[in-house]
Design an enzyme around this catalytic site. Structure first.
Site, PDB file in Angstrom:
ATOM      1  N   ASP A   1       0.870  -1.179   0.000  1.00 23.35           N
ATOM      2  CA  ASP A   1       0.000   0.000   0.000  1.00 23.35           C
ATOM      3  C   ASP A   1       0.903   1.224   0.000  1.00 23.35           C
ATOM      4  OD1 ASP A   1      -2.432   1.505   0.238  1.00 23.35           O
ATOM      5  OD2 ASP A   1      -1.930   1.838   2.342  1.00 23.35           O
TER       6      ASP A   1
ATOM      7  N   GLU B   1      -1.692  -1.562  -5.498  1.00 22.05           N
ATOM      8  CA  GLU B   1      -2.878  -0.829  -5.956  1.00 22.05           C
ATOM      9  C   GLU B   1      -2.543  -0.055  -7.226  1.00 22.05           C
ATOM     10  OE1 GLU B   1      -6.305   2.087  -3.997  1.00 22.05           O
ATOM     11  OE2 GLU B   1      -4.437   1.710  -2.928  1.00 22.05           O
TER      12      GLU B   1
ATOM     13  N   CYS C   1     -12.287  -5.222   6.793  1.00 21.33           N
ATOM     14  CA  CYS C   1     -11.525  -5.831   7.886  1.00 21.33           C
ATOM     15  C   CYS C   1     -10.770  -7.026   7.327  1.00 21.33           C
ATOM     16  CB  CYS C   1     -12.472  -6.272   9.001  1.00 21.33           C
ATOM     17  SG  CYS C   1     -11.644  -7.248  10.294  1.00 21.33           S
TER      18      CYS C   1
ATOM     19  N   CYS D   1     -12.014 -10.561   9.253  1.00 22.92           N
ATOM     20  CA  CYS D   1     -13.298 -11.233   9.015  1.00 22.92           C
ATOM     21  C   CYS D   1     -13.960 -10.849   7.696  1.00 22.92           C
ATOM     22  CB  CYS D   1     -14.263 -10.950  10.172  1.00 22.92           C
ATOM     23  SG  CYS D   1     -14.763  -9.203  10.279  1.00 22.92           S
TER      24      CYS D   1
ATOM     25  N   CYS E   1     -12.800  -3.148  14.148  1.00 25.67           N
ATOM     26  CA  CYS E   1     -13.900  -3.791  13.416  1.00 25.67           C
ATOM     27  C   CYS E   1     -15.083  -4.009  14.375  1.00 25.67           C
ATOM     28  CB  CYS E   1     -13.433  -5.114  12.825  1.00 25.67           C
ATOM     29  SG  CYS E   1     -14.771  -6.038  12.012  1.00 25.67           S
TER      30      CYS E   1
ATOM     31  N   CYS F   1     -15.777  -8.311  14.474  1.00 24.42           N
ATOM     32  CA  CYS F   1     -14.852  -9.238  15.151  1.00 24.42           C
ATOM     33  C   CYS F   1     -13.979  -8.536  16.192  1.00 24.42           C
ATOM     34  CB  CYS F   1     -13.976  -9.955  14.126  1.00 24.42           C
ATOM     35  SG  CYS F   1     -12.781  -8.876  13.301  1.00 24.42           S
TER      36      CYS F   1
ATOM     37  N   ASP G   1      -3.228   1.508   7.296  1.00 25.81           N
ATOM     38  CA  ASP G   1      -2.375   1.211   6.137  1.00 25.81           C
ATOM     39  C   ASP G   1      -1.964  -0.257   6.078  1.00 25.81           C
ATOM     40  OD1 ASP G   1      -2.459   3.896   5.335  1.00 25.81           O
ATOM     41  OD2 ASP G   1      -0.820   4.416   6.685  1.00 25.81           O
TER      42      ASP G   1
END
Length: 383
Positions: A186, A280, A333, A336, A352, A355, A362
């Site tokens: 990232d 990306e 997330c 999960c 999250c 979970c 990042d």
């Protein structure tokens, strides 16, 4: 697999050699501009009278009218024609590239390219380089020895006053051994790169670190330009102005070299240690329209880093997978798979709600990019 690989070295020409290079730069520029002008005229003639056929001139046509063109390497002039042909093809293939423009002597980088024919371009005793039409040898700083056969050489002079030679070699490049490792990357501004391995690479901010000194020297350059104009001097003849201009150019070149070295080292490390690299697919041009972030984005050079990763992956048998720019890597997330909605840039950590896993924004994004990249790879393999 045989590939074309370029090696760039600093050269130290004598005063006589500098004069020859200046003539070569000027003649190549002259031929390019003459051919472009003739092509424009020929196009207008055909446009007005479709029965006429377009005839494209060659560099040899101009040697009678301009005898000084015979003093330089004919292969350099031939390459000017090839460059113009390429510029035309690029324009007609993609209009966003823009129509070929006339070359200016004010361009900060002046260069010409020549070909190696039967050893006309060669390295001598690790200290000198030989180029066509120049009887004397040029001193070179050979920090590494090119492995393949030299195909061509590009001699350039930068606005800093330094001279370089780029040797294009055809050499055998072997694929690297498999590591059975995949990584997600990232790209950011605070940290240059964040890996799915939880490692963060610091953004060195090369331009920002040099900004204070650059600002001071550029102010001095502006004052000298104003003083030269007040005294009625042409800026090309104003020695103090030209001296300061070279100093500013060297500062810019230093920043560029620091950034380039950093990107080369990081991209090589990624390629050596990982078989699959997921990243990306950022729309850098679109992001640069954000005036608040444009300076920071251009300083980190994401696009340059991605290009280096891509060509090195192609060379060494690695797989690079680009994840769609609209993929919500920061919203999902990684534990999960719960999509928690869009978050502002101020939010660097979040939990999250499903979970209750706590995430660094990042690092979570880089893990999601890796997961999505591996999913894309498995789909392409099935199809």
């Amino acid at each position: 697999m045989e590939r074309l690989k370029a090696y760039k070295f600093r050269i130290y020409p004598t005063e006589e050699q500098e004069i020859f290079f200046a003539k070569s730069f000027g003649c190549v520029r002259k031929v390019y501009n003459l051919m472009l002008d003739d092509r424009k005229k020929a196009y207008q003639e055909v446009k007005n009278d479709p029965s006429k056929k377009m005839n494209f001139p060659t560099p040899a046509k101009y040697k009678e009218e301009f005898p000084f063109l015979k003093e330089v390497d004919s292969l350099a002039l031939a390459n000017a024609q090839l460059n113009l042909d390429k510029a035309y093809k690029n324009f007609f293939r993609d209009k966003s590239v823009g129509f070929p423009r006339f070359k200016s002597k004010k361009n900060p980088v002046q260069s010409y390219t020549t070909n190696n024919q039967n050893g006309t371009v060669s390295l001598i005793d690790h200290k000198f380089v030989k180029v066509p039409k120049l009887k004397s040898l040029i001193k070179i700083k050979l920090h590494r020895r090119p492995k393949g056969m030299i195909k061509s050489a590009t001699i350039s002079r930068h606005s800093s006053g330094k001279y370089y030679i780029s040797l294009l070699c055809k050499e055998e490049i072997s694929e690297l051994p498999q590591t059975n490792s995949a990584i997600g990357i990232d790209l950011g501004i605070t940290d240059f790169a964040i890996f799915s391995t939880v490692q963060k690479i610091d953004n060195n901010k090369f331009t920002s670190k040099m900004a204070k000194k650059l600002k001071r020297e550029q102010r001095k350059l502006s004052r000298r330009a104003l003083l030269a104009k007040q005294r009625g001097f042409n800026l090309f003849e104003a020695k103090n102005y030209q001296k300061q201009k070279r100093l500013v150019a060297r500062l810019h070149e230093k920043v560029m070299n620091q950034r380039n070295d950093f990107l080369n080292q990081l991209s090589t490390e990624m390629i050596k240690n990982h078989d699959i690299i997921c990243i990306e697919d950022l729309n850098t041009k679109g992001m640069l329209r954000n005036h608040k972030l444009a300076k920071s984005i251009s300083d980190v050079s994401w696009s340059s880093f991605v290009k280096k990763l891509q060509y090195k992956a192609d060379w060494y048998g690695r797989k690079m997978i680009k994840v769609d720019q609209w993929f919500p890597s920061s919203q999902i997330c990684s534990k999960c798979g719960q999509k928690d909605g869009k978050k502002s840039l101020e939010i660097r950590e979040w939990t999250c709600p499903l979970c209750h896993a706590h995430h660094d924004r990042d690092i979570n994004a880089s893990i999601n990019i890796l997961t999505e990249g591996l999913r894309i790879k498995s789909l392409t393999e099935i199809t």
